[in-house]
Design a protein around this motif. Structure first.
Motif, PDB file in Angstrom:
ATOM      1  N   ASP A  49       0.847  -1.188   0.000  1.00  0.00           N
ATOM      2  CA  ASP A  49       0.000   0.000   0.000  1.00  0.00           C
ATOM      3  C   ASP A  49       0.884   1.239   0.000  1.00  0.00           C
ATOM      4  N   GLY A  90       0.080   4.263   0.193  1.00  0.00           N
ATOM      5  CA  GLY A  90      -0.393   5.332   1.068  1.00  0.00           C
ATOM      6  C   GLY A  90      -0.743   6.619   0.349  1.00  0.00           C
ATOM      7  N   GLU A 112      -3.136   9.269  -1.519  1.00  0.00           N
ATOM      8  CA  GLU A 112      -4.555   9.601  -1.470  1.00  0.00           C
ATOM      9  C   GLU A 112      -4.736  11.117  -1.573  1.00  0.00           C
ATOM     10  N   LYS A 141      -6.235   3.799  -3.851  1.00  0.00           N
ATOM     11  CA  LYS A 141      -7.337   4.672  -3.467  1.00  0.00           C
ATOM     12  C   LYS A 141      -7.656   5.552  -4.672  1.00  0.00           C
ATOM     13  N   PRO A 171       1.699  -0.735   4.386  1.00  0.00           N
ATOM     14  CA  PRO A 171       2.061   0.612   3.933  1.00  0.00           C
ATOM     15  C   PRO A 171       3.544   0.636   3.566  1.00  0.00           C
ATOM     16  N   ARG A 181       6.130  10.410   4.349  1.00  0.00           N
ATOM     17  CA  ARG A 181       4.844  10.264   3.664  1.00  0.00           C
ATOM     18  C   ARG A 181       3.976   9.205   4.332  1.00  0.00           C
ATOM     19  N   VAL A 182       4.561   8.081   4.655  1.00  0.00           N
ATOM     20  CA  VAL A 182       3.772   6.992   5.216  1.00  0.00           C
ATOM     21  C   VAL A 182       3.318   7.303   6.634  1.00  0.00           C
ATOM     22  N   GLN A 205       2.444  10.213   7.781  1.00  0.00           N
ATOM     23  CA  GLN A 205       1.250  11.054   7.670  1.00  0.00           C
ATOM     24  C   GLN A 205       0.026  10.203   7.336  1.00  0.00           C
ATOM     25  N   TYR A 206       0.229   9.186   6.520  1.00  0.00           N
ATOM     26  CA  TYR A 206      -0.850   8.252   6.186  1.00  0.00           C
ATOM     27  C   TYR A 206      -1.307   7.504   7.446  1.00  0.00           C
ATOM     28  N   ARG A 223      -3.350   9.708   9.813  1.00  0.00           N
ATOM     29  CA  ARG A 223      -4.745   9.863   9.374  1.00  0.00           C
ATOM     30  C   ARG A 223      -5.567   8.635   9.717  1.00  0.00           C
ATOM     31  N   ARG A 224      -4.966   7.429   9.524  1.00  0.00           N
ATOM     32  CA  ARG A 224      -5.699   6.207   9.846  1.00  0.00           C
ATOM     33  C   ARG A 224      -5.970   6.118  11.353  1.00  0.00           C
TER      34      ARG A 224
END
Length: 526
Positions: A183, A185, A187, A223, A480, A486-487, A489-490, A493-494
């Motif tokens: 993934d 990540g 979006e 996504k 991920p 970057r990851v 921050q992903y 959010r999750r």
């Protein structure tokens, strides 16, 4: 010509030396098939490959056998009778010694410490605030913070920053007989330039799987908000909902052979007034979004990887379903679907929508693939409904969500058993996993059947994952993947969207604690 004995090793030579991309799909598909189906699958696909390339340097007799003892992972070995495995003992009373036999005490201790930390809500809240604050980007603190994060939460949940690190992670999972879903990540793209950039990253990730351990990657995922501007998806969703409320409304850009997007009870409160029609530029953006998804599908088809399309929040979900189902109609053929949409069981209309789309695809002979999840946007959906003064689209209780999930799973398993599609059961709930496993066995689907797959996040519900894979089921971990900033921050959010998930690890912590106590102090595991 004398018959020759074919193993996956021989096919991999073919992959390396002659037709590296096309043969990869042959190898990956063959590894996963039941023993009695491997020969037919490989010769059918290699035959097609030969026709396409006009010649094939490796010639094999049709009486050859693909059964090299060291060519197949134990997770996919079939018993002599070809029947299902006895899943009941493993899933009723998980054996911690068996579950964690392939994990070192050091790995178990690190996992336990990470789970204990993440089960502490206040500590997680502080961590999220720090990572979102300017402190995390301070020129003297950024590197130390990223170093700490990478060795804790990042290593617990993620595959790595690049293909080399991902390969090591996938190899460790593969040794546990688990597979991976990479993934990226990506979006929430703002414009077409961002979408194009995201597409290239997604394509690169899919192509990189050829360098990873064979069979270790089960699906690609995307996504739609990564490849279609968010503002476009919001407007499309409003227009689709408005048409659902007013069937006489015409949408000139909408394809007429699409699949059902709404059930009679699906909420339409997002579209309280008639939306403006799409502009020419927006219609062009929609075409570009559909083309991006088609390119992903073509790449997945070439690599032999099915594609999972994630669900998101309800303000954009109708557009996501529309784009996903358009690709499904185009690419899903044969017995195994390439494109899998997602159904969120915490939505009240989820079972009705699933039944409607399955009825339509069955009637039209289109294999339907679905990933079933509970849903991760509860706070957002509840807040929006409250602001608009309408009932929440979410079930009133977690028990209602569990019941809906299990009903959706049972329904789709029945369809899959009749050859009408496949299902990925994404769940961290042990009871739901056990119920689905029993239903699959009841319906006569063999262990390792490609129509049934289970999935969990890496680092979550490992007891469930290992129980299922040891019972013979296909099981993957969501991974991920990408640079730490970057990851992370992903992941933030999750965590914000699903506050209870990180703390929902009581069973794993109990099983790991008992296993460590048994190894170190000789205490009983039960």
């Amino acid at each position: 010509m004398a018959a020759r004995r074919i193993g996956i090793g021989s096919l991999r030579k073919l992959q390396r030396h002659r037709f590296p991309i096309a043969a990869a799909a042959v190898v990956d598909r063959a590894v996963l098939l039941p023993a009695q189906d491997r020969r037919a699958e490989v010769f059918d696909r290699l035959g097609n490959l030969a026709k396409n390339r006009q010649s094939l340097c490796y010639h094999y007799s049709t009486s050859a056998r693909i059964d090299d003892a060291d060519s197949f992972h134990p997770a996919f070995e079939d018993d002599a009778s070809g029947g299902g495995s006895a899943v009941t003992p493993d899933l009723e009373r998980p054996n911690a010694e068996l579950l964690f036999s392939r994990m070192s005490s050091g790995e178990l201790l690190k996992t336990l410490l990470n789970l204990q930390v993440m089960a502490c809500g206040p500590l997680v809240d502080v961590g999220i605030k720090v990572l979102k604050s300017p402190v995390a980007n301070h020129r003297f603190l950024k590197k130390p913070i990223e170093w700490c994060v990478k060795r804790t939460i990042y290593s617990h949940f993620c595959a790595g920053e690049n293909a080399a690190e991902a390969s090591k992670t996938l190899q460790k999972l593969w040794e546990l007989r688990l597979r991976g879903v990479l993934d990226s990540g990506l979006e929430d793209a703002a414009d077409n330039a961002s979408c194009d950039e995201n597409l290239q990253q997604l394509l690169a990730t899919i192509r990189e799987t050829i360098a990873l351990p064979h069979g270790s990657v089960s699906y690609a995922c995307v996504k739609i908000t990564a490849i279609a501007p968010l503002s476009l998806l919001e407007k499309l969703s409003l227009l689709l909902r408005w048409q659902h409320r007013n069937p006489e409304v015409e949408l000139p850009w909408k394809q007429q052979d699409g699949l059902p997007l709404f059930a009679p009870e699906s909420p339409t409160y997002h579209a309280q007034t008639e939306p403006e029609p799409l502009t020419r530029e927006e219609e062009s953006d929609l075409v570009l979004a559909l083309e991006r998804l088609s390119k992903l599908c073509e790449c997945c088809e070439l690599q032999g990887l099915p594609l999972l399309v994630d669900a998101e929040y309800t303000s954009v979900q109708p557009a996501i379903d529309y784009i996903t189902y358009t690709a499904a109609v185009k690419f899903n053929r044969g017995s195994q679907p390439l494109v899998h949409g997602t159904i969120q069981a915490y939505l009240k209309d989820s079972l009705s929508r699933l039944e409607m789309v399955v009825h339509e695809t069955t009637k039209r002979g289109i294999p339907f693939g679905v990933k079933l999840v509970r849903g991760a946007y509860l706070s957002r959906e509840t807040a929006l409904a409250k602001v608009l003064g309408v009932p929440s689209p979410i079930h009133a209780s977690i028990q209602d969500t569990h019941r809906c999930y299990d009903r959706c799973a049972a329904f789709m398993l029945e369809q899959a058993s009749r050859g009408h599609g496949s299902i990925v059961l994404a769940t961290h709930n042990f009871e739901s996993g056990k119920a689905a496993a029993h239903k699959s066995e009841e319906l006569g689907m063999r262990r390792g059947d490609l129509r049934v797959h289970f999935a969990q996040l890496k680092g979550m519900a490992d007891g469930l994952s290992l129980s299922l894979v040891q019972a013979g089921f296909q099981v993957s971990k969501y991974l991920p993947f990408g640079p730490v900033p970057r990851v992370i921050q992903y992941l933030i959010r999750r965590a914000e969207e699903n506050r209870g998930l990180l703390g929902n690890s009581r069973d794993d912590r109990r099983w790991i604690s008992k296993e460590l106590a048994a190894r170190w102090f000789g205490l009983p595991r039960n």
